[in-house]
Design an enzyme around this catalytic site. Sequence first.
Site, PDB file in Angstrom:
ATOM      1  N   GLN A  62      32.695  34.388  48.216  1.00 35.05           N
ATOM      2  CA  GLN A  62      34.004  35.017  48.410  1.00 35.05           C
ATOM      3  C   GLN A  62      33.841  36.304  49.202  1.00 35.05           C
ATOM      4  O   GLN A  62      32.864  37.023  49.012  1.00 35.05           O
ATOM      5  CB  GLN A  62      34.606  35.370  47.051  1.00 35.05           C
ATOM      6  CG  GLN A  62      34.954  34.170  46.208  1.00 35.05           C
ATOM      7  CD  GLN A  62      35.543  34.609  44.877  1.00 35.05           C
ATOM      8  OE1 GLN A  62      34.971  35.450  44.187  1.00 35.05           O
ATOM      9  NE2 GLN A  62      36.671  34.047  44.513  1.00 35.05           N
ATOM     10  N   HIS A  87      37.487  44.513  44.880  1.00 31.94           N
ATOM     11  CA  HIS A  87      38.363  44.947  43.801  1.00 31.94           C
ATOM     12  C   HIS A  87      38.714  46.403  44.007  1.00 31.94           C
ATOM     13  O   HIS A  87      37.842  47.226  44.246  1.00 31.94           O
ATOM     14  CB  HIS A  87      37.690  44.719  42.450  1.00 31.94           C
ATOM     15  CG  HIS A  87      37.481  43.263  42.193  1.00 31.94           C
ATOM     16  ND1 HIS A  87      36.290  42.643  42.428  1.00 31.94           N
ATOM     17  CD2 HIS A  87      38.355  42.303  41.816  1.00 31.94           C
ATOM     18  CE1 HIS A  87      36.423  41.357  42.174  1.00 31.94           C
ATOM     19  NE2 HIS A  87      37.656  41.110  41.808  1.00 31.94           N
TER      20      HIS A  87
HETATM   21 ZN   LIG Z   1      38.499  39.359  41.277  1.00 33.33          ZN
END
Ligand SMILES: [Zn+2]
Length: 647
Positions: A389, A393
């Site tokens: 990914q 965050h």
């Molecule tokens: Zn996440």
Amino acid sequence: MKDESQVKITLPDGSERFYPKGVTALEIALSISEGLARNVIAAKVNNEVWDPTRQITEDSLVKLLTWNDEDGKATFWHSSAHLLAEALEALYPGIKFGTGPSIEKGFYYDVDLGGQSISQEDFPKIEAKMLELARQKNEYIRKPISKAEAIDYFTKKGDEYKLELIDGLEDGSITLYEQGGFTDLCRGPHIPNTGFIKAAKLTNIAGAYWRNKQENKMLTRIYGITFPKAKELEEYVTLMEEAKKRDHRRLGKELELFAFSEKVGQGLPLWLPKGAMLRERLQAFLSKAQSRAGYTPVITPHIGSKDLYVTSGHWDKYGKDSFQPIKTPNLGEEYLLKPMNCPHHCEIYKTSPRSYKDLPLRFSEFGTVYRYEQSGELHGLTRVRGFTQDDAHIFCRPDQVKEEFIRVIDLVLYVFKSLGFDDYSAQISLRDPNNKEKYIGKDEDWEKAESAIIEAAAERGLSTVTELGEAAFYGPKLDFMVRDALGRKWQLGTIQVDYQLPQRFQLEYTGSDNQKHRPVMIHRAPFGSMERFTAILIENTAGQFPLWLSPDQIAILPISEKFADYAEDVFFQLQDHDIRGFVDHRDEKIGRKIRDAEVTKVPFMLIVGEKEAAEGKLSVRRKGEGDLGIMTIEEFTAFFKKEAAIA
Ligand SMILES: [Zn+2]
Ligand SMILES: [Zn+2]
């Protein structure tokens, strides 16, 4: 105010209307406009898809569904499976029926043909029968029935598959649906009548074990697709042909980008040198943009202790259905393959005391995660078991949510623009205002975050749809949808607010009031994953990547071996300008070399022969455009740099 005989209907835009108890979605549509009513094929009632003709007796959130909604399409296609079954029963009396669900594109029905047989040659006959029955505009009639009556009906019919299904159902929850001369055991929902189906095509026939179990009987699975307009079927057929040519699995092999090996394991992609280079360039591109946008990279391991995921809640929710824990040899400690990066990043947040002045913190990581997908679900690079990914965050104060959304939107739009996705829209998913207790987090925080998302999207001029009740229980979100060159929609770039993980991990910061406060966490990934994004990019560009991203940007083609040294010399000079490619030294005719370079989608072909070598020049060809004339090396590099600039 409503009275006792009325129900309050809340529409997706938040408006409220009152209707008599027992009103149907179709009647609601009719009260808005006749045109709308003609197009309504199902309805979402409190987030459950219903027949548009089913009576609503309680206050409800209602979304009218048309062919343009995914749930509308699914209802249309599932109803078409009933139509297929009706046609099959008419043409092949005595056959027995398994199940007939809708799928991503169309539907199938599993049937037991007994002694009869069906092949692709029979498709036109079956399609014609389906359309004949469709023209009868038979209503799909819902009939609640007791378990005993249902057993009786299918015993008389002699359909043991339906009897087996009924066996697993609770009395009081069973419904039959009837259309024309055909009755099926079904939970629904369905479209109002068969007349909505204007075009039908059967697409495939295959074997499938009853209830997907190998010990069961092999049934015949017939796949089909239907449309509300004949023209849409024609477009679909053309699209399928084009999609086949652009299939990333096929192009991935042809362009030597990635491969799979049974020995390595299903759903675990191997990036070949050209694919790895492509991925690294995508990664470098995003890293640079993120660094400019104030992100700081972090790196976390591929596994984490089971305890970490017990705290995050992932273990409870997904543990059973995912890769099982890895055990240490002596102490019996348990670790999990990382299914998500978020818990690790929460622990990074906790490594220091944080003050309101430290926020926002933006931790980014190209983090590889592992999720167990059923082998039947695996598909090229779009559904895999291990993927990376482009994760980050953001930990911020509640009053910073809007600013952070604006920044993420800007980043996502920059990515889209640089990679040629010009057609996009966004969906904002909010709470169901009638069921606020379903969601965690403070009411005022939700209100703040929801209006922050709406305002951020408006300020950036996004074209959005807002869906009530589509938010996750832990926070509202914004999803981007891009439309590719074939008009197919892909979800890319989710921005998700999360009130749950900060609570589970007890994250805190000290506010200006010297009190402890909980930060808001935002998950975001513009690409989603490197794997899926690469697949979409391949299919969108048909493998003809933007110049800055192309694995090979140039192919230098000497006309004969005599010019090999000059070709090498040119190559070294271009490499000094960071231009990538190769010299084709094969003993082949120049026409063949050009053709091969075109097939592998090299953007520029530089042909060198007697004249070019003598004058220190290049004969430049561009893929798909042809001859661009003779240039000096300096002229070509200047031209190239302009063409290869990002966005
Ligand atoms: Zn996440
Ligand atoms: Zn059904």
